[in-house]
Design a protein around this motif. Structure first.
Motif, PDB file in Angstrom:
ATOM      1  N   ALA A 204       0.819  -1.224   0.000  1.00 49.00           N
ATOM      2  CA  ALA A 204       0.000   0.000   0.000  1.00 49.00           C
ATOM      3  C   ALA A 204       0.850   1.271   0.000  1.00 49.00           C
ATOM      4  O   ALA A 204       0.388   2.333  -0.391  1.00 49.00           O
ATOM      5  N   ARG A 205       2.107   1.165   0.435  1.00 47.51           N
ATOM      6  CA  ARG A 205       2.944   2.361   0.503  1.00 47.51           C
ATOM      7  C   ARG A 205       4.075   2.382  -0.515  1.00 47.51           C
ATOM      8  O   ARG A 205       4.720   3.392  -0.721  1.00 47.51           O
ATOM      9  N   LYS A 206       4.368   1.194  -1.105  1.00 48.46           N
ATOM     10  CA  LYS A 206       5.544   1.127  -1.978  1.00 48.46           C
ATOM     11  C   LYS A 206       5.219   0.604  -3.361  1.00 48.46           C
ATOM     12  O   LYS A 206       4.500  -0.383  -3.508  1.00 48.46           O
ATOM     13  N   GLU A 207       5.748   1.265  -4.354  1.00 45.93           N
ATOM     14  CA  GLU A 207       5.578   0.871  -5.750  1.00 45.93           C
ATOM     15  C   GLU A 207       6.958   0.720  -6.388  1.00 45.93           C
ATOM     16  O   GLU A 207       7.945   1.249  -5.870  1.00 45.93           O
ATOM     17  N   THR A 208       7.002   0.044  -7.537  1.00 42.72           N
ATOM     18  CA  THR A 208       8.303  -0.100  -8.214  1.00 42.72           C
ATOM     19  C   THR A 208       8.648   1.149  -9.025  1.00 42.72           C
ATOM     20  O   THR A 208       9.766   1.307  -9.460  1.00 42.72           O
ATOM     21  N   GLN A 209       7.671   1.995  -9.279  1.00 46.39           N
ATOM     22  CA  GLN A 209       7.990   3.279  -9.909  1.00 46.39           C
ATOM     23  C   GLN A 209       7.229   4.371  -9.197  1.00 46.39           C
ATOM     24  O   GLN A 209       6.094   4.179  -8.761  1.00 46.39           O
ATOM     25  N   PHE A 210       7.860   5.517  -9.072  1.00 48.81           N
ATOM     26  CA  PHE A 210       7.232   6.628  -8.356  1.00 48.81           C
ATOM     27  C   PHE A 210       7.978   7.904  -8.693  1.00 48.81           C
ATOM     28  O   PHE A 210       9.130   7.875  -9.133  1.00 48.81           O
ATOM     29  N   TYR A 211       7.304   9.024  -8.513  1.00 49.03           N
ATOM     30  CA  TYR A 211       7.980  10.306  -8.728  1.00 49.03           C
ATOM     31  C   TYR A 211       8.712  10.708  -7.466  1.00 49.03           C
ATOM     32  O   TYR A 211       8.204  10.548  -6.364  1.00 49.03           O
ATOM     33  N   GLN A 212       9.914  11.213  -7.680  1.00 50.47           N
ATOM     34  CA  GLN A 212      10.647  11.772  -6.565  1.00 50.47           C
ATOM     35  C   GLN A 212      11.024  13.192  -6.956  1.00 50.47           C
ATOM     36  O   GLN A 212      11.133  13.498  -8.156  1.00 50.47           O
ATOM     37  N   LEU A 213      11.187  14.020  -5.958  1.00 54.52           N
ATOM     38  CA  LEU A 213      11.613  15.377  -6.239  1.00 54.52           C
ATOM     39  C   LEU A 213      12.789  15.669  -5.319  1.00 54.52           C
ATOM     40  O   LEU A 213      12.661  15.618  -4.096  1.00 54.52           O
ATOM     41  N   GLU A 214      13.924  15.897  -5.927  1.00 60.24           N
ATOM     42  CA  GLU A 214      15.139  16.177  -5.172  1.00 60.24           C
ATOM     43  C   GLU A 214      15.238  17.682  -4.960  1.00 60.24           C
ATOM     44  O   GLU A 214      14.979  18.458  -5.883  1.00 60.24           O
ATOM     45  N   VAL A 215      15.574  18.066  -3.752  1.00 64.68           N
ATOM     46  CA  VAL A 215      15.764  19.488  -3.464  1.00 64.68           C
ATOM     47  C   VAL A 215      17.235  19.682  -3.155  1.00 64.68           C
ATOM     48  O   VAL A 215      17.814  18.919  -2.374  1.00 64.68           O
ATOM     49  N   LEU A 216      17.849  20.669  -3.755  1.00 64.62           N
ATOM     50  CA  LEU A 216      19.276  20.898  -3.494  1.00 64.62           C
ATOM     51  C   LEU A 216      19.562  22.391  -3.395  1.00 64.62           C
ATOM     52  O   LEU A 216      19.175  23.166  -4.260  1.00 64.62           O
ATOM     53  N   ALA A 217      20.240  22.750  -2.303  1.00 63.97           N
ATOM     54  CA  ALA A 217      20.719  24.126  -2.182  1.00 63.97           C
ATOM     55  C   ALA A 217      22.203  24.051  -1.848  1.00 63.97           C
ATOM     56  O   ALA A 217      22.607  23.304  -0.957  1.00 63.97           O
ATOM     57  N   VAL A 218      23.019  24.761  -2.582  1.00 62.90           N
ATOM     58  CA  VAL A 218      24.455  24.802  -2.307  1.00 62.90           C
ATOM     59  C   VAL A 218      24.858  26.278  -2.294  1.00 62.90           C
ATOM     60  O   VAL A 218      24.422  27.044  -3.150  1.00 62.90           O
ATOM     61  N   GLY A 219      25.654  26.636  -1.297  1.00 64.16           N
ATOM     62  CA  GLY A 219      26.099  28.030  -1.228  1.00 64.16           C
ATOM     63  C   GLY A 219      26.971  28.207  -0.003  1.00 64.16           C
ATOM     64  O   GLY A 219      27.450  27.226   0.576  1.00 64.16           O
ATOM     65  N   LYS A 220      27.155  29.458   0.379  1.00 62.15           N
ATOM     66  CA  LYS A 220      27.963  29.700   1.576  1.00 62.15           C
ATOM     67  C   LYS A 220      27.017  29.840   2.764  1.00 62.15           C
ATOM     68  O   LYS A 220      25.950  30.441   2.645  1.00 62.15           O
ATOM     69  N   ASN A 221      27.407  29.273   3.884  1.00 66.09           N
ATOM     70  CA  ASN A 221      26.637  29.392   5.131  1.00 66.09           C
ATOM     71  C   ASN A 221      25.252  28.755   5.079  1.00 66.09           C
ATOM     72  O   ASN A 221      24.319  29.248   5.711  1.00 66.09           O
ATOM     73  N   ILE A 222      25.086  27.719   4.317  1.00 60.23           N
ATOM     74  CA  ILE A 222      23.793  27.032   4.335  1.00 60.23           C
ATOM     75  C   ILE A 222      23.799  26.054   5.511  1.00 60.23           C
ATOM     76  O   ILE A 222      24.768  25.312   5.702  1.00 60.23           O
ATOM     77  N   SER A 223      22.733  26.094   6.300  1.00 53.72           N
ATOM     78  CA  SER A 223      22.757  25.332   7.550  1.00 53.72           C
ATOM     79  C   SER A 223      21.602  24.334   7.628  1.00 53.72           C
ATOM     80  O   SER A 223      20.684  24.356   6.806  1.00 53.72           O
ATOM     81  N   LEU A 224      21.652  23.506   8.655  1.00 54.99           N
ATOM     82  CA  LEU A 224      20.582  22.543   8.913  1.00 54.99           C
ATOM     83  C   LEU A 224      19.255  23.268   9.147  1.00 54.99           C
ATOM     84  O   LEU A 224      18.192  22.771   8.801  1.00 54.99           O
ATOM     85  N   GLY A 225      19.341  24.489   9.718  1.00 62.58           N
ATOM     86  CA  GLY A 225      18.142  25.293   9.946  1.00 62.58           C
ATOM     87  C   GLY A 225      17.457  25.629   8.625  1.00 62.58           C
ATOM     88  O   GLY A 225      16.223  25.613   8.517  1.00 62.58           O
ATOM     89  N   ASP A 226      18.264  25.902   7.567  1.00 65.50           N
ATOM     90  CA  ASP A 226      17.689  26.188   6.246  1.00 65.50           C
ATOM     91  C   ASP A 226      16.941  24.966   5.722  1.00 65.50           C
ATOM     92  O   ASP A 226      15.864  25.080   5.142  1.00 65.50           O
ATOM     93  N   LEU A 227      17.557  23.798   5.948  1.00 66.17           N
ATOM     94  CA  LEU A 227      16.919  22.556   5.489  1.00 66.17           C
ATOM     95  C   LEU A 227      15.567  22.353   6.180  1.00 66.17           C
ATOM     96  O   LEU A 227      14.541  22.152   5.516  1.00 66.17           O
ATOM     97  N   LYS A 228      15.571  22.438   7.513  1.00 68.99           N
ATOM     98  CA  LYS A 228      14.320  22.189   8.244  1.00 68.99           C
ATOM     99  C   LYS A 228      13.275  23.236   7.903  1.00 68.99           C
ATOM    100  O   LYS A 228      12.090  22.918   7.709  1.00 68.99           O
ATOM    101  N   GLY A 229      13.708  24.476   7.772  1.00 69.90           N
ATOM    102  CA  GLY A 229      12.781  25.552   7.442  1.00 69.90           C
ATOM    103  C   GLY A 229      12.161  25.345   6.069  1.00 69.90           C
ATOM    104  O   GLY A 229      10.941  25.509   5.894  1.00 69.90           O
TER     105      GLY A 229
END
Ligand code: PHE
Length: 341
Positions: A204-229
């Protein structure tokens, strides 16, 4: 000659009576009004008549000609009318029948869900980057800090192809390397949407194909707080201000530290149901701070740059939003399901 003309007229009109279709009507016209008809013969011979006879016969011949021509056109009209009535009867068109509906195409719910997620991130300033659906072993694993035979590869039950070192991507994370290599050393704020494939036990929760969306931020001073926010803000943009999110420490070879994040299960309001496996939370994806080795593989100096990454399964979002209790609906092509969106 005058009696001849009377005879010609009478005979012709008689014959016309029995004409029942276009073809015999045309034959009648040729025989009675055509070049070699008896009537035309009379015209041909006018010159040979005595001077005083000529106008009398001529006038009469013209009368007969007009009479035959008008009888011909009357007959022709009648035939047309009968043919029309006949076809109206035979090919009756019932205009009270409802028309045939034109089938309208629609977007697949998985596409709707993916686009909704893309829009939310676009509003936060992320650009869309497309990366390959079929990729090399190096991108799918190696450059993500999983050398050959690294045990972490077991986390992704992969579909391999008959080409050595080429597999269907089991996640969108290899796109991190593609986008970093294209933009380094510029800062990045990108999302990488697309289909992923895993050799999974379907439930019910898993399929062999599915859409995923990758989020990526790279820069100076990017923190875990930015990720959670960013992740929490995304949840609120989709589900409203009240939605709760949680992060659980986890492990991925390409992020450090790593976490998995859940959204509160809206199907049971956190009480526990079959979709959330009784936990009250639905796992949406993994995330973490981009591992220094991955930054380096992407062309960034980890001493100067940092970044966060997250992956999310967009069908899960749709499930939460519309209370869909089984992910298998998405690809089983049941119109009763698909037509609801
Ligand atoms: N790619 C991971 C998966 O599919 C999710 C993830 C993405 C984890 C980004 C960390 C960072 O399971």
């Amino acid at each position: 000659m005058l009696p001849d003309l009377a005879q010609i007229e009478k005979k012709a009109l008689q014959l016309l009576e029995s004409v029942q279709d276009e073809a015999s009507l045309e034959a009648w016209r040729i025989a009675n009004l055509g070049r070699s008809s008896l009537l035309m013969l009379v015209f041909d011979q006018l010159g040979k008549l005595a001077k005083d006879e000529r106008p009398v016969v001529g006038r009469r011949a013209n009368e007969v000609k007009r009479a035959l021509e008008s009888a011909f056109s009357d007959r022709s009209n009648t035939l047309h009318e009968t043919a029309l009535q006949h076809s109206l009867q035979a090919e009756r068109l019932d205009i009270t029948l409802p028309g045939r509906a034109i089938p309208h195409g629609r977007l697949h719910p998985a596409t709707i869900s993916l686009r909704t997620a893309i829009r939310a991130f676009a509003d936060m300033g992320f650009q869309v980057y497309r990366s390959p659906e079929v990729d090399t072993d190096e991108y799918n694993f190696g450059l993500l800090n999983m050398p050959p035979d690294h045990p972490a590869r077991d986390m992704w039950d992969t579909f391999f192809t008959s080409m050595p070192n080429v597999s269907l991507r089991p996640h969108t994370s290899p796109g991190q390397i593609h986008v970093m290599r294209q933009y380094a050393p510029e800062p990045i704020r990108a999302i990488l949407p697309g289909m992923c494939y895993r050799y999974e036990q379907i439930n019910a929760r898993k399929e062999t194909q599915f859409y995923q969306l990758e989020v990526l931020a790279v820069g100076k001073n990017i923190s875990l707080g930015d990720l959670k926010g960013t992740v929490s803000d995304f949840a609120r943009r989709i589900f409203g201000q009240k939605i709760r999110t949680r992060f659980r420490a986890s492990y991925f070879p390409f992020t450090e530290p790593s976490a998995e994040y859940d959204f509160e299960c809206l199907l049971c309001n956190g009480k526990g149901c079959i979709v959330c496996a009784g936990t009250g939370w639905l796992e949406i994806g993994g995330c973490g701070m981009v591992h220094p080795i991955v930054l380096k593989n992407g062309g960034y100096d980890p001493a100067e740059f940092s970044g966060f990454a997250a992956g999310l399964g967009t069908e899960r979002i749709m499930m939460l939003k519309h209370h869909i209790d089984d992910i298998r609906y998405f690809w089983s092509n049941d119109m009763r399901f698909l037509e609801q969106f």
